[in-house]
Design a protein around this motif. Structure first.
Motif, PDB file in Angstrom:
ATOM      1  N   LEU A   1      14.912   5.267   2.862  1.00 32.99           N
ATOM      2  CA  LEU A   1      14.035   6.413   3.041  1.00 32.99           C
ATOM      3  C   LEU A   1      13.238   6.691   1.771  1.00 32.99           C
ATOM      4  O   LEU A   1      12.036   7.004   1.832  1.00 32.99           O
ATOM      5  CB  LEU A   1      14.863   7.644   3.422  1.00 32.99           C
ATOM      6  N   SER A   2      13.900   6.547   0.624  1.00 32.00           N
ATOM      7  CA  SER A   2      13.185   6.742  -0.644  1.00 32.00           C
ATOM      8  C   SER A   2      12.063   5.720  -0.799  1.00 32.00           C
ATOM      9  O   SER A   2      10.947   6.053  -1.231  1.00 32.00           O
ATOM     10  CB  SER A   2      14.164   6.634  -1.814  1.00 32.00           C
ATOM     11  N   MET A   3      12.360   4.457  -0.446  1.00 26.96           N
ATOM     12  CA  MET A   3      11.337   3.422  -0.541  1.00 26.96           C
ATOM     13  C   MET A   3      10.187   3.700   0.420  1.00 26.96           C
ATOM     14  O   MET A   3       9.006   3.498   0.090  1.00 26.96           O
ATOM     15  CB  MET A   3      11.945   2.049  -0.271  1.00 26.96           C
ATOM     16  N   LEU A   4      10.516   4.159   1.640  1.00 25.26           N
ATOM     17  CA  LEU A   4       9.471   4.466   2.617  1.00 25.26           C
ATOM     18  C   LEU A   4       8.589   5.612   2.120  1.00 25.26           C
ATOM     19  O   LEU A   4       7.352   5.561   2.227  1.00 25.26           O
ATOM     20  CB  LEU A   4      10.096   4.823   3.965  1.00 25.26           C
ATOM     21  N   ILE A   5       9.224   6.629   1.590  1.00 23.27           N
ATOM     22  CA  ILE A   5       8.444   7.776   1.086  1.00 23.27           C
ATOM     23  C   ILE A   5       7.560   7.340  -0.079  1.00 23.27           C
ATOM     24  O   ILE A   5       6.359   7.671  -0.150  1.00 23.27           O
ATOM     25  CB  ILE A   5       9.390   8.914   0.670  1.00 23.27           C
ATOM     26  N   LEU A   6       8.165   6.563  -0.993  1.00 26.86           N
ATOM     27  CA  LEU A   6       7.406   6.093  -2.142  1.00 26.86           C
ATOM     28  C   LEU A   6       6.262   5.183  -1.704  1.00 26.86           C
ATOM     29  O   LEU A   6       5.122   5.307  -2.185  1.00 26.86           O
ATOM     30  CB  LEU A   6       8.330   5.363  -3.121  1.00 26.86           C
ATOM     31  N   GLY A   7       6.562   4.257  -0.772  1.00 25.26           N
ATOM     32  CA  GLY A   7       5.533   3.338  -0.279  1.00 25.26           C
ATOM     33  C   GLY A   7       4.406   4.064   0.408  1.00 25.26           C
ATOM     34  O   GLY A   7       3.217   3.757   0.200  1.00 25.26           O
ATOM     35  N   THR A   8       4.806   5.050   1.247  1.00 27.30           N
ATOM     36  CA  THR A   8       3.777   5.830   1.950  1.00 27.30           C
ATOM     37  C   THR A   8       2.902   6.596   0.957  1.00 27.30           C
ATOM     38  O   THR A   8       1.665   6.643   1.087  1.00 27.30           O
ATOM     39  CB  THR A   8       4.442   6.806   2.934  1.00 27.30           C
ATOM     40  N   TYR A   9       3.567   7.185  -0.030  1.00 20.59           N
ATOM     41  CA  TYR A   9       2.804   7.942  -1.027  1.00 20.59           C
ATOM     42  C   TYR A   9       1.855   7.021  -1.806  1.00 20.59           C
ATOM     43  O   TYR A   9       0.671   7.328  -1.998  1.00 20.59           O
ATOM     44  CB  TYR A   9       3.769   8.631  -1.988  1.00 20.59           C
ATOM     45  N   LEU A  10       2.376   5.864  -2.226  1.00 21.61           N
ATOM     46  CA  LEU A  10       1.535   4.929  -2.978  1.00 21.61           C
ATOM     47  C   LEU A  10       0.391   4.401  -2.115  1.00 21.61           C
ATOM     48  O   LEU A  10      -0.746   4.276  -2.573  1.00 21.61           O
ATOM     49  CB  LEU A  10       2.385   3.771  -3.501  1.00 21.61           C
ATOM     50  N   THR A  11       0.671   4.074  -0.868  1.00 22.31           N
ATOM     51  CA  THR A  11      -0.355   3.536   0.028  1.00 22.31           C
ATOM     52  C   THR A  11      -1.462   4.567   0.258  1.00 22.31           C
ATOM     53  O   THR A  11      -2.663   4.248   0.192  1.00 22.31           O
ATOM     54  CB  THR A  11       0.276   3.125   1.372  1.00 22.31           C
ATOM     55  N   ASN A  12      -1.032   5.818   0.521  1.00 20.51           N
ATOM     56  CA  ASN A  12      -2.028   6.868   0.727  1.00 20.51           C
ATOM     57  C   ASN A  12      -2.857   7.102  -0.533  1.00 20.51           C
ATOM     58  O   ASN A  12      -4.075   7.317  -0.479  1.00 20.51           O
ATOM     59  CB  ASN A  12      -1.346   8.161   1.153  1.00 20.51           C
ATOM     60  N   SER A  13      -2.173   7.029  -1.674  1.00 20.08           N
ATOM     61  CA  SER A  13      -2.892   7.223  -2.933  1.00 20.08           C
ATOM     62  C   SER A  13      -3.894   6.092  -3.164  1.00 20.08           C
ATOM     63  O   SER A  13      -5.058   6.329  -3.563  1.00 20.08           O
ATOM     64  CB  SER A  13      -1.905   7.297  -4.102  1.00 20.08           C
ATOM     65  N   LEU A  14      -3.433   4.862  -2.902  1.00 21.96           N
ATOM     66  CA  LEU A  14      -4.332   3.716  -3.068  1.00 21.96           C
ATOM     67  C   LEU A  14      -5.495   3.786  -2.083  1.00 21.96           C
ATOM     68  O   LEU A  14      -6.651   3.469  -2.428  1.00 21.96           O
ATOM     69  CB  LEU A  14      -3.553   2.410  -2.889  1.00 21.96           C
ATOM     70  N   GLU A  15      -5.167   4.188  -0.862  1.00 21.03           N
ATOM     71  CA  GLU A  15      -6.209   4.264   0.148  1.00 21.03           C
ATOM     72  C   GLU A  15      -7.266   5.295  -0.257  1.00 21.03           C
ATOM     73  O   GLU A  15      -8.481   5.054  -0.171  1.00 21.03           O
ATOM     74  CB  GLU A  15      -5.597   4.628   1.506  1.00 21.03           C
ATOM     75  N   ASP A  16      -6.778   6.458  -0.717  1.00 19.78           N
ATOM     76  CA  ASP A  16      -7.720   7.478  -1.176  1.00 19.78           C
ATOM     77  C   ASP A  16      -8.535   6.972  -2.368  1.00 19.78           C
ATOM     78  O   ASP A  16      -9.754   7.234  -2.487  1.00 19.78           O
ATOM     79  CB  ASP A  16      -6.971   8.754  -1.562  1.00 19.78           C
ATOM     80  N   TYR A  17      -7.813   6.261  -3.232  1.00 19.25           N
ATOM     81  CA  TYR A  17      -8.513   5.739  -4.416  1.00 19.25           C
ATOM     82  C   TYR A  17      -9.616   4.759  -4.028  1.00 19.25           C
ATOM     83  O   TYR A  17     -10.764   4.856  -4.519  1.00 19.25           O
ATOM     84  CB  TYR A  17      -7.504   5.063  -5.344  1.00 19.25           C
TER      85      TYR A  17
END
Length: 594
Positions: free
Chosen positions: A20-36
């Motif tokens: 779950l921690s990896m999923l949350i971290l991955g989702t956060y990073l992906t969304n951040s990268l996508e926004d970037y």
């Protein structure tokens, strides 16, 4: 089930937390990268659109000029993006991807609307023209100092989406690798945590089975070790408490079992909780001790049940006398007392039963004894006093009357003297401190000597006496004077209650342990109703004849006590009109070989 075990719960929870921690971290990073990436593309397209709008103004000078379609394609080639030139009414003047004349009006496009209102507009949507998601950036074209239209740049987002799908794929692979790594780690961690807990569970199970001597080898230095130490201390405390309770219960059971008084414990619901053997004997219980049965169903005496119910209802001590008939007739003094718990609430009652039959019998005997003594003393004293007063009134001067009265006074005085002496003898014999001196002697000789002393009385009554004695000496342990007194009383009774011409027989027999002496006659006999009381003090079958013959009613009582002091037994068998047989036994010497 396997997932109900703490070890698996910890392992699964550990793995779930990691994933779950990896999923949350991955989702956060992906969304951040996508926004970037989207912001970067938007800024790039905005900058390029600004430059393109200036280029359009420089090249054409007027948006209505011919060649804007070619210009759009040229700019598109430079910025590597789709370029669309739109006039202020929304008509497409040029497009790098399609023929401008065939395209629909774009005035309602979101990015065009935003550019007209805010000076720039951005939108992401699906392009039906290119069949893919596109990012659109539109800026107004200002020519000759006024807004003449819009320039719009667009880039497909296919590569970005593919890049993000690749990122998610890598993330899933990382999650799978993390799962494969955390599973054995979680199992090891779970075992390390649950191992001591399982030891604690087993230790607690042993305590519940009564094994308090076990120990737990947990040296983790954390709260589990403190818990293990606490459980060991608790086990020692419980062991000591159980020992004390067991000792107390054993003492209580021993006391209750050895008590001659009956004890019954009844709980607050009226059910019998405990019955000692004495109470079982008194009340002839048909149930086992401790049976879960209401007392009213097992106690057959309503007076006792009523006293128990009253004590339960009032919470007070109730005293009651109960007469029982089974297994034998007796009188019980019952005290029912409530007992309470620590809060003072009624917990039940305890009924204590004392057999007072002997006390009541002794009270009755004492009362009868006083009545009998008073009556026996009253008769001769009254006679003596009456004749003495008559003599003093003048009869003493009449020689014949005086002699008759004096003879009566002498007779009554002798009777009174006999009564007093026999009372003293009986009191001495009945004394608990009385000790007699016995020795081995020939019973045949004692019988012959006693009969010789009474020969005159027997012959004078017209009776015949017969001795049935063995031809050899019969040795018994006895006090000769006391046995002589026993024989005198028995022979004297036989003489008094046998008619003239009757016969008295004395028989001696022996077995391995005792000598048996029997004195029988063929006199008037004793009714069956009187046989049980014949050895009581002052008890007479024929009171009138007994007094007439000078009897005091104490002779047979003296006989009984003398025989019992020798360790023997005494008894009688009789049939009215046929005769009576009195017998008693004396122990033989232990070293006697005969």
């Amino acid at each position: 089930m396997i997932f109900k075990r703490l070890r698996w719960k910890i392992t699964v929870s550990y793995i779930a937390v990691v994933i779950l921690s990896m999923l949350i971290l991955g989702t956060y990073l992906t969304n951040s990268l996508e926004d970037y990436f989207y912001n970067s593309i938007e800024k790039r397209l905005t900058t390029q659109a600004l430059l393109a709008s200036r280029l359009v103004v420089e090249k054409s000078g007027d948006l209505g000029a011919i060649g804007l379609d070619q210009l759009a394609k040229q700019i598109s080639s430079d910025v590597q993006a789709r370029v669309t030139i739109i006039d202020s009414t929304g008509v497409v003047l040029g497009d790098s991807e399609r023929d401008a004349t065939s395209m629909e009006n774009h005035i309602d496009r979101p990015e065009v609307q935003a550019a007209g209102k805010k000076g720039s507009g951005t939108a992401i949507r699906y392009s039906k023209t290119l069949n893919t998601n596109m990012m659109y950036v539109a800026l107004p074209i200002n020519a000759n100092g006024s807004g003449e239209g819009f320039i719009r740049l667009a880039l497909p987002l296919t590569e970005i989406k593919q890049a993000f799908w690749g990122l998610w794929s890598d993330m899933l692979k990382a999650i799978l690798i993390a799962f494969l790594i955390t599973t054995p780690v979680g199992l090891t961690l779970g075992k390390k945590i649950t191992g001591p807990v399982e030891q604690l569970i087993e230790f607690a199970r042993q305590i519940s089975k009564g094994n308090y001597d076990g120990r737990i080898r947990v040296r983790s230095g954390d709260e589990i070790e403190k818990l293990a130490i606490t459980l060991e201390q608790m086990a020692d405390t419980i062991k000591e408490k159980v020992r004390l309770i067991s000792e107390g219960r054993n003492k209580l059971e021993t006391v209750l079992a050895s008590m001659s008084s009956g004890v019954i414990f009844i709980d607050k619901s009226g059910r019998i909780d405990l019955v000692n053997p004495a109470a079982e004997k008194f009340l002839a219980f048909l149930i086992r001790r401790g049976g879960d049965i209401p007392h009213g169903s097992s106690i057959r005496y309503p007076e006792l049940s009523s006293a128990i119910n009253e004590a339960l209802q009032k919470g007070q001590v109730i005293e009651q006398e109960v007469k029982i008939f089974i297994p034998e007739e007796a009188i019980l003094a019952v005290t029912v007392s409530p007992f309470r718990d620590q809060t003072g609430a009624l917990n039940g009652v305890v009924a204590v039963m004392h057999d007072i039959s002997r006390i009541r019998k002794l009270e009755k005997i004492r009362t009868e004894f006083i009545d009998n003594v008073s009556h026996e003393l009253k008769t001769p004293v009254t006679a003596i006093k009456g004749f003495t007063e008559t003599l003093l009134d003048g009869a003493m001067y009449q020689q014949d009357i005086c002699r008759e009265f004096i003879e009566i006074i002498d007779k009554e005085t002798a009777r009174l003297s006999r009564l007093v002496h026999e009372l003293l003898d009986l009191s001495k014999i009945e004394s608990k401190n009385t000790q007699i001196k016995t020795k081995s002697m020939d019973i045949n000789k004692i019988i012959r000597d006693t009969v010789a002393k009474l020969r005159g009385q027997i012959d004078g009554s017209g009776l015949e006496i017969k001795l049935s004695l063995p031809g050899k000496p019969v040795i018994a342990k006895a006090n000769s004077d006391m046995i002589d007194q026993v024989l005198i009383n028995l022979i004297d009774n036989a003489v008094k209650y046998t008619y003239t011409g009757g016969e008295i027989e004395i028989e001696v027999s022996e077995d391995d342990q005792n000598v048996v002496i029997k004195v029988r006659d063929n006199g008037i006999g004793i009714p069956a109703v009187d046989l049980e009381r014949i050895f009581e003090r002052f008890y007479r079958v024929d009171k009138t004849r007994s007094r007439a013959m000078g009897g005091t009613g104490l002779g047979l009582s003296i006989v009984k006590h003398i025989v019992e002091l020798h360790g023997g037994i005494v008894g009688v068998q009789s049939t009215p009109g046929v005769g009576s047989e009195f017998f008693f036994t004396l122990p033989k010497p232990t070293n006697n070989k005969s």
